[in-house]
Design an enzyme around this catalytic site. Structure first.
Site, PDB file in Angstrom:
ATOM      1  N   GLU A 131       1.667  -0.613  -5.006  1.00  0.00           N
ATOM      2  CA  GLU A 131       0.683   0.432  -5.303  1.00  0.00           C
ATOM      3  C   GLU A 131       1.467   1.744  -5.256  1.00  0.00           C
ATOM      4  O   GLU A 131       1.676   2.322  -4.199  1.00  0.00           O
ATOM      5  CB  GLU A 131      -0.450   0.473  -4.274  1.00  0.00           C
ATOM      6  CG  GLU A 131      -1.537   1.447  -4.705  1.00  0.00           C
ATOM      7  CD  GLU A 131      -2.144   2.299  -3.591  1.00  0.00           C
ATOM      8  OE1 GLU A 131      -3.201   2.888  -3.828  1.00  0.00           O
ATOM      9  OE2 GLU A 131      -1.562   2.404  -2.498  1.00  0.00           O
TER      10      GLU A 131
ATOM     11  N   ASP B  30       0.827  -1.203   0.000  1.00  0.00           N
ATOM     12  CA  ASP B  30       0.000   0.000   0.000  1.00  0.00           C
ATOM     13  C   ASP B  30       0.868   1.262   0.000  1.00  0.00           C
ATOM     14  O   ASP B  30       1.861   1.337   0.731  1.00  0.00           O
ATOM     15  CB  ASP B  30      -0.847  -0.044   1.285  1.00  0.00           C
ATOM     16  CG  ASP B  30      -1.943   0.982   1.327  1.00  0.00           C
ATOM     17  OD1 ASP B  30      -2.829   0.934   0.471  1.00  0.00           O
ATOM     18  OD2 ASP B  30      -1.916   1.839   2.235  1.00  0.00           O
TER      19      ASP B  30
HETATM   20  C1  GLC Z   1      -4.295   2.970  -0.630  1.00  0.00           C
HETATM   21  C2  GLC Z   1      -5.465   2.037  -0.532  1.00  0.00           C
HETATM   22  C3  GLC Z   1      -6.650   2.829  -0.067  1.00  0.00           C
HETATM   23  C4  GLC Z   1      -6.352   3.389   1.299  1.00  0.00           C
HETATM   24  C5  GLC Z   1      -5.068   4.217   1.279  1.00  0.00           C
HETATM   25  C6  GLC Z   1      -4.563   4.485   2.661  1.00  0.00           C
HETATM   26  O1  GLC Z   1      -4.454   3.939  -1.609  1.00  0.00           O
HETATM   27  O2  GLC Z   1      -5.674   1.383  -1.739  1.00  0.00           O
HETATM   28  O3  GLC Z   1      -7.831   2.069  -0.037  1.00  0.00           O
HETATM   29  O4  GLC Z   1      -7.411   4.201   1.724  1.00  0.00           O
HETATM   30  O5  GLC Z   1      -4.031   3.549   0.615  1.00  0.00           O
HETATM   31  O6  GLC Z   1      -4.037   3.321   3.227  1.00  0.00           O
END
Ligand code: GLC
Length: 531
Positions: free
Chosen positions: A275, A208
């Site tokens: 991500e 994340d």
């Molecule tokens: C990422 C996740 C999202 C979350 C954010 C904070 O973007 O995909 O759902 O709210 O991180 O952890």
């Protein structure tokens, strides 16, 4: 040792990965919220669909202010979702069905309920406990001008009862304090967490906010604080700024080099997927150098508008960028943070055209080399739901009053004529944690099962074709556009995508699979073997 990873063909290289949003997949205990035993019971659906792996969103102990992306204990399962035994049984059952398991890791921030943050609040200013987060002394204004991704200032005053409380940094909700990754204990803790889950048999991690861990030294002001956070609108497409003090700092790569080593010490081609919302394909490719991540989400594909030339540009840029570092690509159209692609593509058109385009875009990405990431419910053609204001739960809704992400997180309809459509063992008519629309009966798995024209039947055909055909064609792709038609060619396999308004015949040959009723018609992708 060769760095040419393309010759080794690890399981993830051309995998199809299915994202399970844990709260909304299947509810075994009837409390209206999805859970791990519910997922385990429904794994055969994923095996039948023909995916290779499942990615589970966070199921760790959490007060659920951001539905699990606020982790209070990285080594335990939240009672809402089950317990550690349930997690182990899920991994075992998935492996028994030939499915790999990827779990989510949230290293940028903890929950404010995490033992470290509670200790930091209790210990007070200047304490070693506060050094694991970004605390700053009291001042009338926040220490810098950074904005939270969820709206408002990225700083809050710590609630420790003092008259002049310190500020702490949170790039997301105020219940998600950012860790200070310069502190050695932070890195060590996450290595232990990786090992904890690797020892339980997981095959990989989705990391994340991988672009956010390291902040520029001294936390300098952002010179354009109102620039939307990466990924929060389509600003990524035109982003010329490579230098934002909280995103994509060079130091993040040291973290991932260390993790790469940790994974490499385990067998079985364990992997990590980032991500990382980065400005362009080149910066994305830095995350997938040979000693870092195995994969990074390719958000440019998701952000591309419905147009043959935009899709062509993304394919060309992506393959060039990952090719330079000998990595493989990924492709994704929907996830739990964005409007579902059937609804995105309906903008300015109709829901029917939106769905036809969604199927066509999916079939196009499935023709490409690299991994395809699917989001639960897209195989049913689910649209974004217009969740009523009183039912919304997204922290960004509470912070900004903007609609937020609940609309793509509505629980899956499995069977039956009324909510909860088999989502959980509760009285017919009762709603799960986010209400399901009354008109979803026709979209349930059971309703689509027997219908050859359904989106579910199409996904099964497409994934079967991907498994059968792609291993036998070259990885090299030639990309052409002609008016509104995109043509991707891999040897004698052609994927013909018509983004226009009139029919265009695909090349002559055997139609392998088509996203709609008629090959070549508008909003349709067709795979043809021309050999
Ligand atoms: C990422 C996740 C999202 C979350 C954010 C904070 O973007 O995909 O759902 O709210 O991180 O952890």
């Amino acid at each position: 040792m060769s760095l040419d990873r393309s010759k080794q063909a690890p399981w993830w290289r051309d995998a199809t990965v299915y994202q399970v949003y844990v709260r909304s997949f299947a509810d075994a205990d009837g409390d209206g919220v999805g859970d791990l035993p519910g997922i385990t019971a429904r794994l055969p659906h994923l095996a039948d669909l023909g995916v290779d792996a499942v990615w589970l969103t966070p199921f760790y102990r959490s007060p659920q202010h951001d539905h699990g992306y606020d982790v209070a204990d990285y080594r335990d399962v939240d009672p809402l979702f089950g317990d550690l035994g349930d997690a182990e049984r899920l991994v075992e059952a998935a492996h028994g069905l030939g499915l790999r398991v990827i779990v989510d890791l949230v290293p940028n921030h903890t929950s404010s309920e995490h033992a470290w943050f509670r200790a930091a609040v209790a210990a007070g200013p200047g304490s070693p406990e506060r050094a694991r987060y970004h605390f700053r002394p009291w001042s009338p204004e926040p220490p810098n001008n950074w904005r939270s991704v969820f709206g408002g200032a990225a700083w809050s005053r710590v609630d420790d009862g003092s008259e002049q409380p310190e500020w702490y940094l949170h790039l997301f909700d105020s219940t998600q304090p950012d860790l200070d990754w310069q502190h050695p204990e932070v890195g060590d803790m996450f290595v232990d967490v990786l090992r904890f889950w690797l020892d339980r048999g997981v095959d990989g991690f989705r990391v994340d906010v991988a672009h956010g861990l390291i902040k520029a030294a001294g936390l300098p002001d952002h010179d354009d604080p109102d620039l939307p956070a990466p990924g929060r609108d389509d600003s990524m497409v035109a982003r010329d700024r490579a230098d934002e003090p909280m995103w994509d700092q060079p130091g993040v790569h040291d973290v991932y080099r260390r993790w790469h080593e940790v994974l490499a010490a385990y067998g079985g081609d364990r992997m990590m997927v980032a991500e990382a919302w980065t400005p362009d394909a080149e910066s994305m490719s830095r995350y997938v150098r040979a000693d870092e991540f195995q994969q990074a989400f390719n958000f440019a594909w998701l952000l591309a508008p419905w147009s043959a030339s935009s899709f062509a540009d993304v394919v060309t840029d992506t393959l060039e960028a990952v090719g330079r570092v000998d990595a493989s690509a990924t492709w994704v159209l929907s996830n739990h943070d964005v409007v579902r692609h059937a609804t995105r593509y309906a903008a300015g058109a109709t829901p029917e055209r939106g769905l036809a385009r969604a199927r066509a875009a999916t079939l196009t990405m499935l023709a490409l080399p690299g991994s395809a990431y699917l989001y639960q419910g897209e195989e049913l053609g689910l649209p974004e739901v217009d969740v009523a204001p009183e039912d919304r739960t997204d922290p960004s809704w509470f912070r900004t009053g903007e609609v937020g992400r609940d609309g793509c997180r509505v629980p899956i309809p499995w069977e039956g004529d009324e909510p909860p459509y088999g989502f959980g063992p509760v009285a017919p008519g009762s709603q799960p944690w986010l209400p399901q629309p009354e008109e979803w009966a026709g979209l349930s798995v059971a309703a689509q099962q027997a219908d050859e024209d359904s989106t579910l039947a199409f996904y099964r055909r497409a994934l079967a074709a991907r498994r059968e055909v792609l291993p036998g064609v070259p990885r090299e792709v030639s990309v052409e556009t002609h008016d509104d038609v995109l043509t991707l060619r891999r040897g004698d396999l052609v994927c013909h995508l018509n983004c226009g308004d009139s029919a265009v015949e695909p090349p002559a040959g055997e139609v392998v699979v088509c996203s709609g009723p008629t090959p070549g018609s508008p909003d349709t992708a067709t795979w043809v073997r021309t050999g």
